[in-house]
Each structure stands twice: as structure tokens, then as C-alpha cells.
Scaffold this active site. Sequence first.
Site, mmCIF file in Angstrom:
data_model
loop_
_atom_site.group_PDB
_atom_site.id
_atom_site.type_symbol
_atom_site.label_atom_id
_atom_site.label_comp_id
_atom_site.label_asym_id
_atom_site.label_seq_id
_atom_site.Cartn_x
_atom_site.Cartn_y
_atom_site.Cartn_z
ATOM 1 N N HIS A 3 0.829 -1.217 0.000
ATOM 2 C CA HIS A 3 0.000 0.000 0.000
ATOM 3 C C HIS A 3 0.862 1.265 0.000
ATOM 4 C CE1 HIS A 3 -3.248 -2.668 1.367
ATOM 5 N NE2 HIS A 3 -2.515 -3.022 2.401
HETATM 6 C C1 BDR Z 1 -3.006 1.079 5.255
HETATM 7 O O1 BDR Z 1 -3.265 0.644 6.596
HETATM 8 C C2 BDR Z 1 -2.068 0.350 7.245
HETATM 9 O O2 BDR Z 1 -2.186 -0.821 8.004
HETATM 10 C C3 BDR Z 1 -1.004 0.247 6.190
HETATM 11 O O3 BDR Z 1 0.250 0.663 6.700
HETATM 12 C C4 BDR Z 1 -1.508 1.173 5.106
HETATM 13 O O4 BDR Z 1 -1.091 2.507 5.310
HETATM 14 C C5 BDR Z 1 -3.665 0.105 4.306
HETATM 15 O O5 BDR Z 1 -5.041 0.078 4.525
#
Ligand code: BDR
Length: 317
Positions: free
Chosen positions: A246
Site C-alpha cells: 500500500h
Molecule cells: C493502510 O493501513 C495500514 O495498516 C497500512 O500501513 C496502510 O497505510 C492500508 O489500509
Amino acid sequence: MTEAIKLIIDTDPGQDDAAAILMAHGLAKRGLIDFVAITTVAGNVGLADVTTNARMLCDWVEQPTFPVYAGAAKPMIRPLVTAANVHGEHGLDGAVRHEPQTPLQPIHAVAYLVDILRRAAPQSMTLCAIGPLTNIAQAVSLAPDCVQGIKEIVLMGGCYFEAGNITPAAEFNFYVDPHAAAVVLACGAPITIVPLDVSHKACVTAARMNGLRQTGTQNGRRLADILQSYERHDIQQFGLEGGPLHDPCAVACAVFPDMFHGRSCAVAVELQGSLTLGASVVDWQGKSNLPVNARWITEVDADRLFDELRLSILHLP
Ligand code: BDR
Ligand code: CA
């Protein structure tokens, strides 16, 4: 030659945040960004742990003078919800923890953001926000004039074509602080959103993980170890082929926008729904009369993303 973009990462490390931060340090070594600072925010785990993790990552890349500022310890209105079940108790499962040498700056992250953005040349700073948006919402609320210094906010958050990852409707960063997300979406700065719709198309395959390990660098091995621990959750829960990167998508989108495709549209965050709190409502078809306030990304050249990640890691110790 064009000037390297000035980048601040606002983050809650977190395993994929760690990948994003290492990538940014490598991009700086490659001369592709001027990596200005890291600001931390409670999210994946509590503020103390995410801040320690950010400082540890700066030690790993032998940048012990890199500025790290601690920010909000909780969301604007709601109690903190963490993702320790995904990232580990201290947020960085798969890594060997140590007491960091990189110092914590003596100023609150929100005060730092207000100050640097006020003093910045007009539209000169890129904010890459890869955690809950609490710090940025507070900065633009305390000092709306600081928006003048922002070139672009590239944020990881939300989902529309993909299901949520913390509730059926909501993505984690928007769910943890939906009020902050609403404030940021209305702040008037140019915004690019990297949602689950695109990050679920950037998963770590076995070959990609080996590519990192085979860089022959200590940080390549460290990152592969972290990502190996990270992927089990998404494989089990979402049936993905590996852990989705992500947060590195957001860093890459800030630096290599041509690697991504999306559409400019009106984006809002649900603040009322009992089942849909934190859900992003994206007017993809232009059905509302709401003003366009963001660019919503849906496509990435994932092979190129991993090539750039690997190349950046190669520039690290
Ligand atoms: C986002 O949520 C966090 O757990 C990850 O680091 C990312 O920024 C993904 O939904
Ligand atoms: Ca994050």
C-alpha cells in the site's frame, strides 16, 4: 535538470510503511527526491512504537541525523484503533528491534508541519501521507494559510472498487481517523489518493521478495524479512497472492506519476453510518454536483513499481 521534489512522509510504521520509508531513503540517494523529514502518527500501533520504528529505519540506512518528529497520539475524535494483528505488537514484525540512535526532534509534528509549510515557497512541498491523516488535518486546521506551501498531498487511504480491509466498507487509514480524512479532503490542496483499489494490484510475489533479498544489501534482506512476515495476513484474509505494498505505492505515485492511472473526481468520507464509518464515497461517474477535490488512482504498473523499489534498495547499505 528538474529540481528533485521535496518530500515529507507522514507515517505510522508499520511494515509497508517501512518499505515506503526505505524506498524514499533510496530515492534520495538516487537524487530523485529531497527527503525532508518524517512525521509520525498513531495508527498501525501506538505513537511511541511507530516513532521508535521510524528512528530505527533511519539508523538502518545510516542517516542518524535524519529529522523525525512525533505527532498525534490519537485520532481527532474517535479512540485509536490499531492493526497490531497485522503488523505485530510493536508494528514491525520480522525486524530485529534496537534502541535507535536517530534522535527524536524536540518539536511536535503538527507544529513542524505548520512552520515548514508556512515558510516554504508556494506549492513546493509534497506530503506523502501513509497513515491516519490526523497530523495533516490538525496542521491545516490550526493554520489554513500553511496550505500555500503544499504542492501535492499524495495519500494512501480509502477504497471504492475494492472491499474495505478493516470493516466491510472502510480502509484502515480512513477508518481510524475519518474526521481527519474529511478535513484533509476539504483543505484545498491538490490531492492524489492511492486507495486499496490500486494497492491490491501491487502484491509481493515470491519472485519480487527474492529480488529484494538478492540485492545483496542488508536493507534488502531486512525488508524481505519484514515483508515475509507481513504477507500471511492478506493471503489468509483476502486471498491475495502476497502482501500488498500500500504505502510504497503512495511514495512511487509522488515521484513517478506516469506509473499510475486514475481519474479526478469528488471524494468524500462517511462520518455518520453505523456500518459505513470511514467509507470513501467516490463520484466516479460524475453523478453529484460536488466539486472535484482529488485524483483517485486505480491502476499501477506493478512490475515497474517493484523495479523502482528494488533499485532504490540497491542504493542503501
Ligand atoms: C493502510 O493501513 C495500514 O495498516 C497500512 O500501513 C496502510 O497505510 C492500508 O489500509
Ligand atoms: Ca501506513
